[in-house]
Design a protein around this motif. Structure first.
Motif, PDB file in Angstrom:
ATOM      1  N   PRO A 130       0.838  -1.201   0.000  1.00  0.00           N
ATOM      2  CA  PRO A 130       0.000   0.000   0.000  1.00  0.00           C
ATOM      3  C   PRO A 130       0.870   1.247   0.000  1.00  0.00           C
ATOM      4  O   PRO A 130       1.983   1.250   0.533  1.00  0.00           O
ATOM      5  CB  PRO A 130      -0.787  -0.128   1.311  1.00  0.00           C
ATOM      6  N   SER A 176      -1.005  -6.105   3.971  1.00  0.00           N
ATOM      7  CA  SER A 176      -2.413  -6.040   3.601  1.00  0.00           C
ATOM      8  C   SER A 176      -2.929  -7.476   3.619  1.00  0.00           C
ATOM      9  O   SER A 176      -2.141  -8.428   3.643  1.00  0.00           O
ATOM     10  CB  SER A 176      -2.586  -5.389   2.221  1.00  0.00           C
ATOM     11  N   LEU A 250      -5.635  -3.189  -3.867  1.00  0.00           N
ATOM     12  CA  LEU A 250      -5.217  -1.942  -3.228  1.00  0.00           C
ATOM     13  C   LEU A 250      -5.947  -0.726  -3.786  1.00  0.00           C
ATOM     14  O   LEU A 250      -6.102   0.279  -3.089  1.00  0.00           O
ATOM     15  CB  LEU A 250      -3.701  -1.759  -3.379  1.00  0.00           C
TER      16      LEU A 250
END
Length: 283
Positions: A130, A176, A250
Motif C-alpha cells: 500500500p 495487507s 489496493l
C-alpha cells in the motif's frame, strides 16, 4: 461460486542471471489492477542444473515499493541483502523480502546445490505494498518449512504460508490481507476452496492439470477468478501442485520501472536518484 475471469499463460521464457530460467505468467506492466495486490509471477524451472565450480544466480540489484516472495520446491538458493538479512532456502522453505523504502540483494544457488547440481524449481511472486507503506523499513523473513502449518484435504494437503486456511494461520507477516497456500492434490481429488469475497484470487498450476468450473489449466498456467463469490471447486485431473493466492485489491496507481514499483513517476525518479546516490546500501 466464483466465476473464472481469465486463464493466464506465458508466451516465452527468459533467464534471470544465469541461475533462474523463468516463465513470467503475469507482470505489473499489464493488467496491474486486475491482479492487485500481486505484481509479478515468475515460475523458475523445472530445470536440471549440472554440478558447477561457482554458484549460478543474479548479483546485487535494487528494489523499492513492494515485497518479493520466493518459494523453493526443488534446489537451494542463498540470499543476502543490505539489511543484513539472508540465508539459504531449501525445498519447502520460503523467503519473504520486504523491499519497501529500498533494498539491494543478491540470489545465488547455495554452495551445496552448486556442488551437486540437480532438479531446480521455484516461484517468485511480487506483492505490492500500500502507498502508505512503500517507504517503510526494508526487512527479511526466512520461513522454514517446519514452521508452515499443513492442513489435510480430501486427497491432498494445503500448506498455509500466509493468511489463514480454516483455523490454520500462516507465519508470514503481510502489510495487507493476503492468503498464500501451497496445495498438493492427488489424481481424482476434488476440493472446495474458500476464497474471500472481494479478493483478487489466483490459482497457479505448477505441475499436473486441474479443472475448475469446466475450464482446464495445466503446468505454468494461472486461473484468475472474478472477485464476486467466495468458493471454487477444483478437480485434480492428475497429481497436481498448485499455488493459491488471494489478496485485497489496493485500488491505487501502479507506476513501475524495472525493479521499482511506486504510485507516480515522480516517486520512480526519486527511487532511481536514491539508488544512484548509494542510499540503498549494499549487500
Amino acid at each position: 461460486m466464483k466465476k473464472i475471469a481469465a486463464v493466464l499463460t506465458s508466451q516465452s521464457g527468459h533467464w534471470v542471471g544465469d541461475g533462474f530460467p523463468v516463465r513470467s505468467l503475469f507482470s505489473y506492466d499489464r493488467e496491474a489492477q486486475d491482479n492487485s495486490p500481486f505484481l509479478l509471477f515468475d515460475y523458475a524451472g523445472p530445470y536440471n542444473f549440472p554440478p558447477a565450480a561457482a554458484p549460478r544466480g543474479v548479483g546485487q540489484h535494487p528494489h523499492r515499493g513492494f515485497e518479493t516472495v520466493t518459494i523453493a520446491y526443488e534446489g537451494e538458493v542463498a540470499h543476502r541483502d543490505s539489511t543484513g538479512g539472508g540465508g539459504i532456502i531449501a525445498p519447502g522453505d520460503v523467503q519473504w523480502m520486504t523491499a519497501a523504502g529500498g533494498i539491494i540483494h543478491e540470489e545465488f544457488h547455495s554452495p551445496a546445490y552448486t556442488k551437486t547440481g540437480g532438479p531446480f524449481r521455484m516461484v517468485q511472486l511480487w506483492v505490492n505494498l500500500p502507498a502508505r507503506h512503500k517507504m517503510a523499513k526494508a526487512g527479511y523473513q526466512g520461513i522454514a518449512s517446519a514452521d508452515i502449518p499443513v492442513v489435510e484435504l480430501p486427497g491432498g494437503t494445503a500448506r498455509v504460508i500466509a493468511g489463514a486456511f480454516g483455523e490454520a494461520k500462516g507465519p508470514a507477516r503481510t502489510f495487507s490481507p493476503i492468503n498464500l497456500w501451497d496445495v498438493r492434490l492427488t489424481a481424482g481429488a476434488e476440493v472446495t476452496l474458500d476464497l474471500p469475497e472481494g479478493h483478487t484470487a489466483l490459482l497457479a498450476v505448477l505441475s499436473g492439470h486441474v479443472t475448475v468450473d469446466g475450464t482446464g489449466a495445466g503446468e505454468a498456467e494461472i486461473i484468475r477468478f472474478a472477485r464476486e463469490g467466495s468458493q471454487a471447486r477444483v478437480r485434480a485431473d492428475g497429481d497436481s501442485v498448485l499455488l493459491v493466492m488471494t489478496g485485497e485489491p489496493l485500488g491505487e496507481p501502479v507506476v513501475g520501472y524495472g525493479p521499482f514499483v511506486m504510485t507516480s513517476e515522480a516517486e520512480i525518479r526519486q527511487a532511481i536518484a536514491d539508488f544512484n546516490s548509494g542510499r540503498f546500501g549494499s549487500a
